[in-house]
Design an enzyme around this catalytic site. Sequence first.
Site, PDB file in Angstrom:
ATOM      1  N   ASP A 179      18.554 -46.013 -49.117  1.00 19.87           N
ATOM      2  CA  ASP A 179      17.682 -45.977 -50.302  1.00 19.87           C
ATOM      3  C   ASP A 179      16.221 -46.163 -49.945  1.00 19.87           C
ATOM      4  OD1 ASP A 179      17.979 -48.799 -49.567  1.00 19.87           O
ATOM      5  OD2 ASP A 179      16.919 -49.198 -51.436  1.00 19.87           O
ATOM      6  N   GLY A 197      23.764 -50.375 -48.126  1.00 17.22           N
ATOM      7  CA  GLY A 197      23.545 -49.083 -47.479  1.00 17.22           C
ATOM      8  C   GLY A 197      24.764 -48.446 -46.838  1.00 17.22           C
ATOM      9  N   ASP A 207      17.406 -50.341 -37.101  1.00 20.58           N
ATOM     10  CA  ASP A 207      15.967 -50.091 -37.063  1.00 20.58           C
ATOM     11  C   ASP A 207      15.328 -51.085 -36.092  1.00 20.58           C
ATOM     12  OD1 ASP A 207      13.482 -49.052 -37.789  1.00 20.58           O
ATOM     13  OD2 ASP A 207      13.333 -50.230 -39.604  1.00 20.58           O
ATOM     14  N   LYS A 220      17.454 -45.834 -34.848  1.00 26.21           N
ATOM     15  CA  LYS A 220      16.048 -45.516 -34.541  1.00 26.21           C
ATOM     16  C   LYS A 220      15.668 -46.338 -33.318  1.00 26.21           C
ATOM     17  CE  LYS A 220      14.408 -45.356 -39.325  1.00 26.21           C
ATOM     18  NZ  LYS A 220      13.411 -45.975 -40.235  1.00 26.21           N
ATOM     19  N   PHE A 276      11.224 -42.746 -42.038  1.00 21.90           N
ATOM     20  CA  PHE A 276      11.989 -43.383 -43.103  1.00 21.90           C
ATOM     21  C   PHE A 276      12.906 -42.347 -43.737  1.00 21.90           C
ATOM     22  CE2 PHE A 276      13.067 -45.604 -46.946  1.00 21.90           C
ATOM     23  CZ  PHE A 276      13.183 -46.904 -46.501  1.00 21.90           C
ATOM     24  N   GLY A 304      16.482 -53.957 -35.609  1.00 25.85           N
ATOM     25  CA  GLY A 304      17.632 -54.689 -35.068  1.00 25.85           C
ATOM     26  C   GLY A 304      17.720 -56.121 -35.569  1.00 25.85           C
ATOM     27  N   LYS A 305      16.692 -56.575 -36.271  1.00 19.09           N
ATOM     28  CA  LYS A 305      16.663 -57.988 -36.692  1.00 19.09           C
ATOM     29  C   LYS A 305      17.806 -58.328 -37.644  1.00 19.09           C
ATOM     30  CE  LYS A 305      11.649 -58.474 -36.394  1.00 19.09           C
ATOM     31  NZ  LYS A 305      10.426 -58.613 -37.196  1.00 19.09           N
ATOM     32  N   THR A 306      18.005 -57.478 -38.661  1.00 17.85           N
ATOM     33  CA  THR A 306      19.060 -57.739 -39.648  1.00 17.85           C
ATOM     34  C   THR A 306      20.421 -57.719 -38.966  1.00 17.85           C
ATOM     35  OG1 THR A 306      17.710 -56.469 -41.186  1.00 17.85           O
ATOM     36  CG2 THR A 306      19.917 -57.061 -41.922  1.00 17.85           C
TER      37      THR A 306
END
Length: 172
Positions: A156, A42, A100, A128, A149, A102-104
């Site tokens: 994507d 991304g 988003d 976000k 989204f 935040g986990k990743t």
Amino acid sequence: MRLSDQPLLSAETIQGRVTELADQISRDYSGREIVLIAVLKGASIFCADLMRRLRVPATLDYIRAKSYRGLHSGGPIEFTMLPETNLTGRNVVVVEDILDTGKTTAAILDMLDADHPASLVLCVLLDKPSHRVTPVHAAYVGFAIEDRFVVGYGLDFDEAHRHLPAIYTLVE
Ligand code: IMP
Ligand code: MG
């Protein structure tokens, strides 16, 4: 699902903000050298634009984490690519498309921190904040947006729409 008629963020708006972020990073790291770590896929387009506007020496590497399935994130984070650069003692700026839950991003920062960089900060194009589950601090934020989204400019929906120069919301 289709794209909103009007972009949420136009190409001009995005480009203007990317220049501001690059200026800010260039001031903050004046006299130092940085390592940009773009989060694939991304952030590839954002990072390419950002890097070309920096006025400090920068090298580029990549990390890839898989966690997102369609519209909803979930499941464990799996690293499918790690940086080749030794980050020990370096000034690292992680470049991410969107923060988003935040986990990743939290998992990515933990992974990179294990190399003991001199500094480690996060630069995200979009945030976000209302969707956050894991607290993550971003030193640089392009735009805070509502919990919708979005696609385009690298982002994507099932691999589509990354090529768009503007950012759109997906609507029913
Ligand atoms: P997190 O772990 O929930 O913060 O998820 C971050 C990743 O989810 C991002 O790097 C994106 O790849 C993906 N993602 C989150 N929100 C969106 C969106 O609105 N559009 C496209 N991808 C998104
Ligand atoms: Mg991503």
